[in-house]
Design a protein around this motif. Structure first.
Motif, PDB file in Angstrom:
ATOM      1  N   ARG A 118     -23.031  -8.009  13.368  1.00  0.00           N
ATOM      2  CA  ARG A 118     -21.658  -7.985  12.425  1.00  0.00           C
ATOM      3  C   ARG A 118     -22.197  -7.228  11.071  1.00  0.00           C
ATOM      4  N   GLN A 119     -23.168  -6.338  11.042  1.00  0.00           N
ATOM      5  CA  GLN A 119     -23.718  -5.923   9.784  1.00  0.00           C
ATOM      6  C   GLN A 119     -22.435  -4.918   9.234  1.00  0.00           C
ATOM      7  N   ALA A 120     -22.598  -4.829   7.884  1.00  0.00           N
ATOM      8  CA  ALA A 120     -21.391  -4.031   7.065  1.00  0.00           C
ATOM      9  C   ALA A 120     -22.455  -2.656   7.061  1.00  0.00           C
ATOM     10  N   TYR A 121     -22.370  -1.621   8.037  1.00  0.00           N
ATOM     11  CA  TYR A 121     -23.421  -0.551   7.571  1.00  0.00           C
ATOM     12  C   TYR A 121     -22.692   0.302   6.506  1.00  0.00           C
ATOM     13  N   GLN A 122     -23.412   0.790   5.698  1.00  0.00           N
ATOM     14  CA  GLN A 122     -23.016   1.555   4.459  1.00  0.00           C
ATOM     15  C   GLN A 122     -23.025   3.009   4.883  1.00  0.00           C
ATOM     16  N   ASN A 123     -23.472   3.456   6.006  1.00  0.00           N
ATOM     17  CA  ASN A 123     -23.444   4.887   6.600  1.00  0.00           C
ATOM     18  C   ASN A 123     -23.644   4.799   7.898  1.00  0.00           C
ATOM     19  N   ALA A 124     -23.526   6.008   8.454  1.00  0.00           N
ATOM     20  CA  ALA A 124     -23.567   6.242  10.040  1.00  0.00           C
ATOM     21  C   ALA A 124     -25.314   6.195  10.330  1.00  0.00           C
ATOM     22  N   HIS A 125     -25.998   6.475   9.421  1.00  0.00           N
ATOM     23  CA  HIS A 125     -27.263   6.761   9.634  1.00  0.00           C
ATOM     24  C   HIS A 125     -28.184   5.449   9.896  1.00  0.00           C
ATOM     25  N   GLN A 126     -27.834   4.437   9.102  1.00  0.00           N
ATOM     26  CA  GLN A 126     -28.219   3.040   9.387  1.00  0.00           C
ATOM     27  C   GLN A 126     -27.934   2.546  10.858  1.00  0.00           C
ATOM     28  N   ALA A 127     -26.612   2.729  11.379  1.00  0.00           N
ATOM     29  CA  ALA A 127     -26.444   2.440  12.756  1.00  0.00           C
ATOM     30  C   ALA A 127     -26.902   3.356  13.755  1.00  0.00           C
ATOM     31  N   LEU A 128     -27.244   4.323  13.344  1.00  0.00           N
ATOM     32  CA  LEU A 128     -27.551   5.492  14.388  1.00  0.00           C
ATOM     33  C   LEU A 128     -29.157   4.914  14.592  1.00  0.00           C
ATOM     34  N   GLN A 129     -30.067   4.557  13.418  1.00  0.00           N
ATOM     35  CA  GLN A 129     -31.267   4.205  13.732  1.00  0.00           C
ATOM     36  C   GLN A 129     -31.504   2.614  14.564  1.00  0.00           C
ATOM     37  N   GLU A 163     -14.978  -8.457  23.664  1.00  0.00           N
ATOM     38  CA  GLU A 163     -15.116  -9.727  23.119  1.00  0.00           C
ATOM     39  C   GLU A 163     -15.548  -9.804  21.636  1.00  0.00           C
ATOM     40  N   ARG A 164     -16.869  -9.179  21.601  1.00  0.00           N
ATOM     41  CA  ARG A 164     -17.331  -9.351  20.159  1.00  0.00           C
ATOM     42  C   ARG A 164     -16.411  -8.428  19.215  1.00  0.00           C
ATOM     43  N   ALA A 165     -15.954  -7.329  19.597  1.00  0.00           N
ATOM     44  CA  ALA A 165     -15.095  -6.645  18.828  1.00  0.00           C
ATOM     45  C   ALA A 165     -13.702  -7.376  18.243  1.00  0.00           C
ATOM     46  N   ASN A 166     -13.097  -8.146  19.362  1.00  0.00           N
ATOM     47  CA  ASN A 166     -12.128  -8.804  19.298  1.00  0.00           C
ATOM     48  C   ASN A 166     -12.311  -9.964  17.993  1.00  0.00           C
ATOM     49  N   THR A 167     -13.386 -10.573  18.247  1.00  0.00           N
ATOM     50  CA  THR A 167     -13.661 -11.656  17.220  1.00  0.00           C
ATOM     51  C   THR A 167     -13.799 -10.894  15.824  1.00  0.00           C
ATOM     52  N   ILE A 168     -14.418 -10.052  15.808  1.00  0.00           N
ATOM     53  CA  ILE A 168     -14.694  -9.247  14.389  1.00  0.00           C
ATOM     54  C   ILE A 168     -13.161  -9.127  13.787  1.00  0.00           C
ATOM     55  N   THR A 169     -12.530  -8.403  14.610  1.00  0.00           N
ATOM     56  CA  THR A 169     -11.121  -8.021  14.177  1.00  0.00           C
ATOM     57  C   THR A 169     -10.287  -9.178  13.762  1.00  0.00           C
ATOM     58  N   GLN A 171     -11.364 -12.267  12.583  1.00  0.00           N
ATOM     59  CA  GLN A 171     -11.829 -12.849  11.344  1.00  0.00           C
ATOM     60  C   GLN A 171     -11.564 -11.899  10.135  1.00  0.00           C
ATOM     61  N   ALA A 172     -11.462 -10.584  10.281  1.00  0.00           N
ATOM     62  CA  ALA A 172     -11.147  -9.758   9.252  1.00  0.00           C
ATOM     63  C   ALA A 172      -9.644  -9.761   8.957  1.00  0.00           C
ATOM     64  N   GLU A 173      -8.800 -10.099   9.972  1.00  0.00           N
ATOM     65  CA  GLU A 173      -7.427 -10.479   9.868  1.00  0.00           C
ATOM     66  C   GLU A 173      -7.108 -11.747   9.038  1.00  0.00           C
ATOM     67  N   ALA A 174      -8.029 -12.755   9.355  1.00  0.00           N
ATOM     68  CA  ALA A 174      -8.042 -14.080   8.751  1.00  0.00           C
ATOM     69  C   ALA A 174      -8.157 -14.097   7.366  1.00  0.00           C
ATOM     70  N   ASP A 175      -9.098 -13.290   7.157  1.00  0.00           N
ATOM     71  CA  ASP A 175      -9.513 -13.044   5.802  1.00  0.00           C
ATOM     72  C   ASP A 175      -8.569 -12.086   4.834  1.00  0.00           C
ATOM     73  N   GLU A 176      -7.697 -11.624   5.542  1.00  0.00           N
ATOM     74  CA  GLU A 176      -6.635 -10.680   5.111  1.00  0.00           C
ATOM     75  C   GLU A 176      -7.127  -9.309   4.340  1.00  0.00           C
ATOM     76  N   ASN A 181     -10.703  -1.356   4.350  1.00  0.00           N
ATOM     77  CA  ASN A 181     -11.800  -2.044   3.754  1.00  0.00           C
ATOM     78  C   ASN A 181     -12.404  -2.906   4.867  1.00  0.00           C
ATOM     79  N   ARG A 182     -12.164  -2.918   5.873  1.00  0.00           N
ATOM     80  CA  ARG A 182     -12.960  -3.820   6.973  1.00  0.00           C
ATOM     81  C   ARG A 182     -14.184  -3.069   7.467  1.00  0.00           C
ATOM     82  N   ASN A 183     -15.109  -3.911   7.439  1.00  0.00           N
ATOM     83  CA  ASN A 183     -16.467  -3.249   7.755  1.00  0.00           C
ATOM     84  C   ASN A 183     -17.379  -4.192   8.314  1.00  0.00           C
ATOM     85  N   PRO A 184     -17.707  -4.728   9.332  1.00  0.00           N
ATOM     86  CA  PRO A 184     -17.229  -4.002  10.565  1.00  0.00           C
ATOM     87  C   PRO A 184     -15.805  -4.037  11.082  1.00  0.00           C
TER      88      PRO A 184
END
Length: 198
Positions: A118-129, A163-169, A171-176, A181-184
């Motif tokens: 659930r890391q909030a990557y700041q750029n694509a390069h971080q996730a690519l690594q 399932e993980r993506a739905n859980t992340i979604t 959580q973001a909706e619950a936090d409004e 601005n949602r990341n991830p």
């Protein structure tokens, strides 16, 4: 005369998304594949979300004029620091277009097939690594953005990723948190579910 299957348009941002959408299309029975079109707007990776939406709107109008309207239209893209994403989501809400979206990039979608990341990557390069490390450890081969059938390689863990993506979604909706601005954040799981329902 009624068409045999749903008429579906997918407009991907780049070659990685194009290849993934094509592999997803080819996972369906052949008779369902015929009515699905995956259209690259132009052969590069510089298509903004607004440009993809504009292309979708043009193609929707043309299909209606040709009396062969689309039953569903998807644009497939990632954040990767897109300009004015809030404005894009505002404009999107007034269209029938759906999105297969990943923030920060599609590689984060690939990562969650392997770990609950659930890391909030700041750029694509971080996730690519991170995906490069995981890919080498799991498949014993280098990760490549376009020369691998990612959908096929990751399919075994697809249900877990969804399932993980739905859980992340949720959580973001619950936090409004505003969508831009949602990341991830992912909607690719909705795209997969759509295909599974065909």
């Amino acid at each position: 005369m009624r068409r045999a299957g749903q008429h579906i348009l997918i407009i991907p941002e780049g070659w990685c998304e194009y290849n993934y959408a094509q592999a997803l299309k080819h996972s369906l029975p052949r008779d369902k594949q015929r009515s699905i079109s995956v259209e690259m707007p132009k052969p590069n990776n510089e298509n903004s979300a607004f440009q993809l939406l504009y292309k979708a709107e043009i193609m929707i109008k043309k299909a209606r004029r040709d009396k062969n309207p689309y039953d569903a239209v998807w644009i497939f893209f990632d954040n990767d620091n897109q300009p004015n994403l809030a404005g894009f989501f505002q404009k999107l809400s007034n269209t029938p277009v759906q999105i297969a979206y990943s923030c920060m990039c599609i590689e984060h979608w690939f990562i969650i097939h392997f770990e609950n990341n659930r890391q909030a990557y700041q750029n694509a390069h971080q996730a690519l690594q991170r995906i490069e490390t995981l890919w080498q450890n799991i498949f014993n081969q280098p990760y490549h953005k376009t020369k691998i059938n990612h959908f096929e390689k990751l399919n075994e863990n697809l249900a877990t990723a969804m399932e993980r993506a739905n859980t992340i979604t949720l959580q973001a909706e619950a936090d409004e948190t505003p969508v831009a601005n949602r990341n991830p954040f992912f909607t690719i799981q909705n795209f997969i579910q759509f295909f599974q329902s065909l």
